[in-house]
Motif scaffolding. Structure first.
Motif, PDB file in Angstrom:
ATOM      1  N   ILE A 157       0.856  -1.179   0.000  1.00 21.82           N
ATOM      2  CA  ILE A 157       0.000   0.000   0.000  1.00 21.82           C
ATOM      3  C   ILE A 157       0.893   1.231   0.000  1.00 21.82           C
ATOM      4  O   ILE A 157       1.800   1.352   0.831  1.00 21.82           O
ATOM      5  N   VAL A 158       0.654   2.142  -0.961  1.00 26.39           N
ATOM      6  CA  VAL A 158       1.413   3.386  -1.019  1.00 26.39           C
ATOM      7  C   VAL A 158       0.450   4.565  -1.031  1.00 26.39           C
ATOM      8  O   VAL A 158      -0.712   4.442  -1.419  1.00 26.39           O
ATOM      9  N   PRO A 162       5.394  12.752  -3.004  1.00 33.04           N
ATOM     10  CA  PRO A 162       5.353  11.533  -3.827  1.00 33.04           C
ATOM     11  C   PRO A 162       4.909  10.337  -2.995  1.00 33.04           C
ATOM     12  O   PRO A 162       5.095  10.313  -1.778  1.00 33.04           O
ATOM     13  N   ALA A 163       4.311   9.351  -3.663  1.00 34.31           N
ATOM     14  CA  ALA A 163       3.791   8.180  -2.955  1.00 34.31           C
ATOM     15  C   ALA A 163       4.922   7.405  -2.285  1.00 34.31           C
ATOM     16  O   ALA A 163       5.956   7.150  -2.890  1.00 34.31           O
ATOM     17  N   LYS A 164       4.700   7.061  -1.041  1.00 32.97           N
ATOM     18  CA  LYS A 164       5.662   6.267  -0.284  1.00 32.97           C
ATOM     19  C   LYS A 164       4.969   5.035   0.286  1.00 32.97           C
ATOM     20  O   LYS A 164       3.742   5.024   0.469  1.00 32.97           O
ATOM     21  N   SER A 165       5.745   4.019   0.580  1.00 27.80           N
ATOM     22  CA  SER A 165       5.188   2.786   1.121  1.00 27.80           C
ATOM     23  C   SER A 165       4.560   3.049   2.494  1.00 27.80           C
ATOM     24  O   SER A 165       5.170   3.684   3.357  1.00 27.80           O
ATOM     25  N   ILE A 166       3.347   2.587   2.676  1.00 26.74           N
ATOM     26  CA  ILE A 166       2.656   2.674   3.967  1.00 26.74           C
ATOM     27  C   ILE A 166       2.811   1.366   4.723  1.00 26.74           C
ATOM     28  O   ILE A 166       3.212   1.351   5.881  1.00 26.74           O
ATOM     29  N   LYS A 167       2.520   0.258   4.011  1.00 26.54           N
ATOM     30  CA  LYS A 167       2.744  -1.049   4.621  1.00 26.54           C
ATOM     31  C   LYS A 167       2.559  -2.137   3.571  1.00 26.54           C
ATOM     32  O   LYS A 167       1.922  -1.919   2.539  1.00 26.54           O
ATOM     33  N   ALA A 168       3.129  -3.295   3.860  1.00 29.88           N
ATOM     34  CA  ALA A 168       2.855  -4.483   3.048  1.00 29.88           C
ATOM     35  C   ALA A 168       1.517  -5.059   3.478  1.00 29.88           C
ATOM     36  O   ALA A 168       1.168  -5.033   4.663  1.00 29.88           O
ATOM     37  N   ARG A 169       0.788  -5.596   2.546  1.00 29.74           N
ATOM     38  CA  ARG A 169      -0.529  -6.133   2.865  1.00 29.74           C
ATOM     39  C   ARG A 169      -0.446  -7.476   3.584  1.00 29.74           C
ATOM     40  O   ARG A 169      -1.362  -7.827   4.344  1.00 29.74           O
TER      41      ARG A 169
END
Length: 210
Positions: A157-158, A162-169
């Protein structure tokens, strides 16, 4: 029944806000997988208007996999938007002719980041912007109004600009398993039989799907 036909332009009867965009694309530089839909109350069948600066002379492509959900006003900027970066001025004098065409850049002098590739089962949120040459992995989610300038790992999830990683699903080993299983490549009969598994919170059960 095995779900809606992938050849239906409007798979939800009486609701043209959603369309399977593979059936509306005319540009050969845009490649769309089955069941990928675009949701737009102002003409979902006109998805191509959201793919900007896609010029034949650049030769790049927008490739989107199967079972993707693309929200309203998502835009894709393609390589044709780029100007020369190594000059005193970035202004595109040459396109206006009248003697200025003498400084027309060669294709190889323009920035080129390759094809833009969106994997399978990707959800791209409202009003997001995808920049040229970005690769978004299978199962990823792009939060609304994100600006994606870098590749996105599968099942990540980004968000942001600029878009950055929020977390892995999912945990790393589960993601690897999902990428090996590739449920989106099953025949539609098998997908239909296993919808309860595909829409559950227990990915491991996919390994036993029949």
């Amino acid at each position: 029944m095995n779900g809606p036909s992938p050849t239906e332009t409007y798979p939800m009867k009486g609701f043209p806000q959603v369309c399977f965009i593979k059936n509306t694309i005319s540009n050969p530089q845009i490649v769309i997988g089955d069941y990928t839909y675009y949701d737009d109350p102002n003409g979902s069948e006109n998805f191509e208007r959201n793919v900007l600066y896609l010029y034949p002379f650049m030769g790049d492509k927008l490739i989107i996999g199967k079972f993707c959900a693309i929200a309203c006003d998502v835009k894709f900027i393609m390589n044709g938007a780029n100007h020369k970066l190594n000059c005193i001025s970035t202004y595109p004098f040459s396109i206006f002719g009248n003697g200025w065409e003498r400084v027309m850049p060669k294709i190889e002098e323009l920035p080129f980041k390759g094809d833009t590739v969106i994997g399978n089962d990707v959800w791209i949120g409202y009003d997001s912007l995808i920049m040229p040459g970005v690769n978004i992995g299978d199962g990823a989610i792009v939060a609304a109004r994100s600006v994606v300038v870098n590749d996105v790992a599968p099942y990540t999830i980004v968000g942001g600009n600029p878009a950055k990683s929020i977390k892995a699903r999912f945990p790393e080993e589960t993601i690897k398993m999902l990428l090996d299983v590739k449920w989106w490549d099953w025949d539609i009969e098998k997908i239909t039989r296993n919808l309860e598994i595909i829409t559950s919170a227990n990915p491991i059960v996919l390994l036993n799907a029949k």
